[in-house]
Design a protein around this motif. Structure first.
Motif, PDB file in Angstrom:
ATOM      1  N   THR A  21       0.840  -1.188   0.072  1.00 50.22           N
ATOM      2  CA  THR A  21       0.011   0.031  -0.004  1.00 50.22           C
ATOM      3  C   THR A  21       0.888   1.195   0.052  1.00 50.22           C
ATOM      4  OG1 THR A  21      -0.131  -0.138   2.233  1.00 50.22           O
ATOM      5  CG2 THR A  21      -2.191  -1.147   1.004  1.00 50.22           C
ATOM      6  N   THR A  22       2.285   1.108   0.150  1.00 51.70           N
ATOM      7  CA  THR A  22       3.040   2.288   0.409  1.00 51.70           C
ATOM      8  C   THR A  22       4.403   1.954  -0.356  1.00 51.70           C
ATOM      9  OG1 THR A  22       1.977   3.018   2.341  1.00 51.70           O
ATOM     10  CG2 THR A  22       4.297   4.063   1.926  1.00 51.70           C
ATOM     11  N   LEU A  53     -12.029  10.889  -6.528  1.00 53.90           N
ATOM     12  CA  LEU A  53     -10.879  11.445  -6.289  1.00 53.90           C
ATOM     13  C   LEU A  53     -10.219  12.585  -6.671  1.00 53.90           C
ATOM     14  CD1 LEU A  53      -8.996   7.969  -6.118  1.00 53.90           C
ATOM     15  CD2 LEU A  53     -10.172   8.980  -4.313  1.00 53.90           C
ATOM     16  N   ASP A  54      -9.604  13.446  -5.893  1.00 52.30           N
ATOM     17  CA  ASP A  54      -8.759  14.670  -6.562  1.00 52.30           C
ATOM     18  C   ASP A  54      -7.449  13.829  -6.930  1.00 52.30           C
ATOM     19  OD1 ASP A  54     -10.936  16.214  -5.755  1.00 52.30           O
ATOM     20  OD2 ASP A  54      -9.867  17.108  -4.060  1.00 52.30           O
ATOM     21  N   THR A  91      -2.778  24.231   0.588  1.00 51.46           N
ATOM     22  CA  THR A  91      -3.523  23.299   1.039  1.00 51.46           C
ATOM     23  C   THR A  91      -2.802  22.606   2.382  1.00 51.46           C
ATOM     24  OG1 THR A  91      -4.602  21.138   0.730  1.00 51.46           O
ATOM     25  CG2 THR A  91      -2.599  21.328  -0.391  1.00 51.46           C
ATOM     26  N   SER A  92      -3.406  22.495   3.491  1.00 47.39           N
ATOM     27  CA  SER A  92      -3.212  21.558   4.517  1.00 47.39           C
ATOM     28  C   SER A  92      -3.200  19.788   4.375  1.00 47.39           C
ATOM     29  CB  SER A  92      -3.679  21.771   5.806  1.00 47.39           C
ATOM     30  OG  SER A  92      -5.193  21.492   5.658  1.00 47.39           O
ATOM     31  N   SER A  93      -3.616  19.548   3.293  1.00 51.91           N
ATOM     32  CA  SER A  93      -3.606  17.875   2.728  1.00 51.91           C
ATOM     33  C   SER A  93      -2.370  17.438   2.720  1.00 51.91           C
ATOM     34  CB  SER A  93      -4.648  18.065   1.495  1.00 51.91           C
ATOM     35  OG  SER A  93      -5.963  18.235   1.888  1.00 51.91           O
ATOM     36  N   GLU A  94      -2.096  16.026   2.952  1.00 55.13           N
ATOM     37  CA  GLU A  94      -1.315  15.457   2.673  1.00 55.13           C
ATOM     38  C   GLU A  94      -1.299  14.361   1.578  1.00 55.13           C
ATOM     39  OE1 GLU A  94       1.789  15.698   4.673  1.00 55.13           O
ATOM     40  OE2 GLU A  94       0.843  17.113   5.943  1.00 55.13           O
ATOM     41  N   VAL A  95      -0.528  13.621   1.336  1.00 56.59           N
ATOM     42  CA  VAL A  95      -0.638  12.776   0.055  1.00 56.59           C
ATOM     43  C   VAL A  95      -1.513  11.406   0.496  1.00 56.59           C
ATOM     44  CG1 VAL A  95       1.603  13.291  -1.000  1.00 56.59           C
ATOM     45  CG2 VAL A  95       1.550  11.651   0.463  1.00 56.59           C
ATOM     46  N   THR A  96      -1.781  11.441   1.928  1.00 66.90           N
ATOM     47  CA  THR A  96      -2.632  10.197   1.918  1.00 66.90           C
ATOM     48  C   THR A  96      -4.134  10.514   1.946  1.00 66.90           C
ATOM     49  OG1 THR A  96      -2.487  10.904   4.190  1.00 66.90           O
ATOM     50  CG2 THR A  96      -0.944   9.093   3.653  1.00 66.90           C
TER      51      THR A  96
END
Length: 160
Positions: free
Chosen positions: A53-54, A81-82, A111-116
């Protein structure tokens, strides 16, 4: 002739001739089920498949020959999904260039979003500078329009 020693389940050999000492076998075992660390350079001349998964690549430079990258390969059915790129900026807010699925448009954002994350939370919009811009459909401007060079308009200009 080289001396081969076997001690504590380790094989050491002063000279290894792989054609003589090694036999072609496939390696499948639960004996190496723990983490495996190899501390030198490794070259894989065939294909490499990683199932998990990673996948983390801790490197400075990445070189990719493929001219087209496929993102969100596992997305099926109605898109939700973006899709895009997020850049970490240390103590500053991350930036992203992303296809925002909920708005059906590309966005350049902070953004404060992470790649997860599967969607990108927009903190604010980021500036975009480009050489030429062609809008086939409607163009909306929420701020001031500043014309810095020659302009050509085809269609209607609506303003206050």
């Amino acid at each position: 002739m080289a001396v081969t020693r076997i001690k504590n389940n380790q094989i050491t050999d002063a000279t290894i001739d792989a054609n003589v000492k090694l036999v072609d076998y496939s390696l499948t075992s639960t004996k190496i089920a723990n983490n495996l660390t190899y501390g030198s350079s490794l070259t894989v001349s065939g294909n490499l498949t990683v199932n998990g998964t990673t996948t983390t690549i801790d490197t400075v430079n990445v070189s990719i020959q493929d001219p087209i990258l496929l993102l969100a390969d596992n997305q099926t059915g109605s898109p939700s999904l973006d899709i895009g790129f997020i850049g970490k900026r240390g103590n500053s807010t991350n930036i992203a260039f992303v296809w925002k699925e909920s708005a059906s448009q590309f966005e350049t954002v902070y953004t404060s979003s992470e790649v997860t994350n599967t969607t990108v939370t927009v903190t604010s919009f980021a500036s975009l500078k480009t050489n030429n811009l062609t809008a086939i459909g409607n163009a909306g401007i929420g701020g001031t329009l500043q014309v810095l060079g020659t302009s050509e308009f085809q269609g209607n200009v609506i303003g206050n």
